[in-house]
Design a protein around this motif. Structure first.
Motif, PDB file in Angstrom:
ATOM      1  N   VAL A 133       2.469 -10.544   0.968  1.00  0.00           N
ATOM      2  CA  VAL A 133       1.438 -10.573  -0.050  1.00  0.00           C
ATOM      3  C   VAL A 133       0.817 -12.423   0.662  1.00  0.00           C
ATOM      4  CG1 VAL A 133       0.110 -11.953  -2.466  1.00  0.00           C
ATOM      5  CG2 VAL A 133       2.024  -9.983  -2.011  1.00  0.00           C
ATOM      6  N   THR A 134      -0.279 -12.632   0.918  1.00  0.00           N
ATOM      7  CA  THR A 134      -0.724 -14.771   1.608  1.00  0.00           C
ATOM      8  C   THR A 134      -1.266 -15.183   0.896  1.00  0.00           C
ATOM      9  OG1 THR A 134      -2.173 -13.116   3.441  1.00  0.00           O
ATOM     10  CG2 THR A 134       0.364 -13.165   4.014  1.00  0.00           C
ATOM     11  N   TRP A 146      -1.691  -7.203   2.365  1.00  0.00           N
ATOM     12  CA  TRP A 146      -1.438  -6.001   3.270  1.00  0.00           C
ATOM     13  C   TRP A 146      -0.531  -4.997   3.217  1.00  0.00           C
ATOM     14  CZ3 TRP A 146      -4.587  -8.256   6.715  1.00  0.00           C
ATOM     15  CH2 TRP A 146      -5.383  -9.771   6.459  1.00  0.00           C
ATOM     16  N   GLN A 147      -1.003  -3.842   3.676  1.00  0.00           N
ATOM     17  CA  GLN A 147       0.297  -2.409   4.197  1.00  0.00           C
ATOM     18  C   GLN A 147       0.765  -3.681   4.996  1.00  0.00           C
ATOM     19  OE1 GLN A 147      -2.098   0.999   4.775  1.00  0.00           O
ATOM     20  NE2 GLN A 147      -2.359   0.585   2.165  1.00  0.00           N
ATOM     21  N   VAL A 148       1.735  -3.555   5.118  1.00  0.00           N
ATOM     22  CA  VAL A 148       2.814  -4.093   6.570  1.00  0.00           C
ATOM     23  C   VAL A 148       2.915  -2.983   7.757  1.00  0.00           C
ATOM     24  CG1 VAL A 148       5.533  -4.365   6.986  1.00  0.00           C
ATOM     25  CG2 VAL A 148       4.182  -5.640   5.091  1.00  0.00           C
ATOM     26  N   ALA A 149       2.816  -0.900   6.931  1.00  0.00           N
ATOM     27  CA  ALA A 149       3.240  -0.161   8.111  1.00  0.00           C
ATOM     28  C   ALA A 149       2.534  -0.020   9.111  1.00  0.00           C
ATOM     29  CB  ALA A 149       3.449   0.721   7.408  1.00  0.00           C
ATOM     30  N   GLY A 163      -0.355  -3.050   9.000  1.00  0.00           N
ATOM     31  CA  GLY A 163      -1.195  -4.038   8.896  1.00  0.00           C
ATOM     32  C   GLY A 163      -2.654  -3.911   8.491  1.00  0.00           C
ATOM     33  N   CYS A 164      -2.757  -2.629   7.287  1.00  0.00           N
ATOM     34  CA  CYS A 164      -4.331  -3.622   6.612  1.00  0.00           C
ATOM     35  C   CYS A 164      -4.477  -3.832   5.716  1.00  0.00           C
ATOM     36  CB  CYS A 164      -4.314  -1.535   6.609  1.00  0.00           C
ATOM     37  SG  CYS A 164      -5.084  -0.729   8.156  1.00  0.00           S
ATOM     38  N   CYS A 165      -5.077  -4.469   5.501  1.00  0.00           N
ATOM     39  CA  CYS A 165      -5.519  -5.583   4.216  1.00  0.00           C
ATOM     40  C   CYS A 165      -6.025  -4.545   3.003  1.00  0.00           C
ATOM     41  CB  CYS A 165      -6.911  -6.384   3.719  1.00  0.00           C
ATOM     42  SG  CYS A 165      -6.527  -7.245   2.184  1.00  0.00           S
ATOM     43  N   HIS A 166      -4.791  -4.121   1.973  1.00  0.00           N
ATOM     44  CA  HIS A 166      -4.890  -3.582   0.674  1.00  0.00           C
ATOM     45  C   HIS A 166      -5.648  -4.039  -0.307  1.00  0.00           C
ATOM     46  CE1 HIS A 166      -3.794  -0.531  -1.895  1.00  0.00           C
ATOM     47  NE2 HIS A 166      -2.648  -1.579  -3.157  1.00  0.00           N
ATOM     48  N   GLN A 167      -5.530  -4.922  -0.493  1.00  0.00           N
ATOM     49  CA  GLN A 167      -6.546  -6.143  -1.347  1.00  0.00           C
ATOM     50  C   GLN A 167      -7.043  -7.323  -1.386  1.00  0.00           C
ATOM     51  OE1 GLN A 167      -8.183  -4.296  -3.602  1.00  0.00           O
ATOM     52  NE2 GLN A 167      -6.771  -2.019  -4.607  1.00  0.00           N
TER      53      GLN A 167
END
Length: 248
Positions: free
Chosen positions: A39-40, A50-53, A55-59
């Protein structure tokens, strides 16, 4: 570099990580939980999950009307708390992106946050620290005594330590709000603080890292007598700006 997360439109100021084992194992969350979530918070006014695995933005967490300066995670409830220049704290479900509640009582930017035992502590440019019930957003306590903005927070053993733009660190009884001690010695804003055992560490914009003996604070645990004095344990210099333990 193994992965890059792109999506914010301005500076990223704060982040926190939630490990996969801290996230629910429901089918709808399984993909997001793989590798954990990052979370940033950014000066673009948003927080992103972000989904760490992948690199996609989840929300993308939208609701603040100012820069997001700080955040903390409550991993058991997969909730993020964000503080902003809009003087609010907001609670979010990091899986769904839903805004859960807004904490409104500060009169200035929320600069730092600490989460302990279902309580959220917030330090602000309005020169106060507030204590909130994490589950309801109710403000239950206000800590005063700072002459400038509150720039850093750390809870330890029943004591709330704060750093301020007035160049002082302070120790408060976290339950009563009583001021226990003031630590003077820095000449500029204290940027960050840490506590380990019976030592308080403060780092300042004046270029110095200072170590303080916090033994004797009411409610603090008392360890067995050390075999070596604290002054000898911490006699090493950190660069040219370190200082020996200072009296309260």
């Amino acid at each position: 570099m193994s992965r890059e997360f792109r999506g914010h439109r301005n500076c990223v100021l704060t982040l926190a990580y939630s490990a996969p084992w801290d996230l629910p194992s429901t089918p709808c969350a399984e993909e997001a939980a793989a590798g954990g979530l990052l979370v940033t918070g950014s000066t673009d006014g948003t927080a992103k999950v972000w989904q760490v695995a992948s690199g996609c933005c989840h929300q993308t967490l939208r609701g603040h009307t100012g820069a997001v300066l700080c955040l903390v995670l409550d991993t058991p409830s997969h909730t993020a708390f964000t503080g902003s220049t809009d003087a609010t704290i907001r609670a979010w479900d990091i899986l769904s992106g839903e805004q859960l509640r807004v904490f409104r009582e500060h009169q200035g930017s929320v600069i730092c946050l600490e989460l302990v035992n279902r309580l959220v502590y917030s330090g602000s440019a309005d020169r106060t620290v507030k204590c909130w019930l994490a589950d309801t957003g109710e403000c239950v306590r206000t800590f005063t005594a700072h002459r400038r903005n509150v720039s850093a927070l750390k809870y330890h053993a029943g004591t709330l330590f704060t750093g301020s733009g007035d160049a002082c660190a302070r120790a408060f009884d976290a339950q009563s709000g009583e001021l226990r001690r003031v630590f003077r010695g820095h000449t500029f804003i204290i940027n960050c603080i840490q506590v380990h055992g019976q030592v308080l560490y403060t780092a300042s914009h004046d270029g110095a890292l200072r170590l303080w003996d916090v033994r004797g604070l009411r409610g603090a645990p008392r360890p067995p007598p050390p075999t070596r004095s604290l002054s000898r344990l911490f006699s090493n210099k950190v660069g040219c700006a370190a200082a020996p333990l200072q009296p309260a």
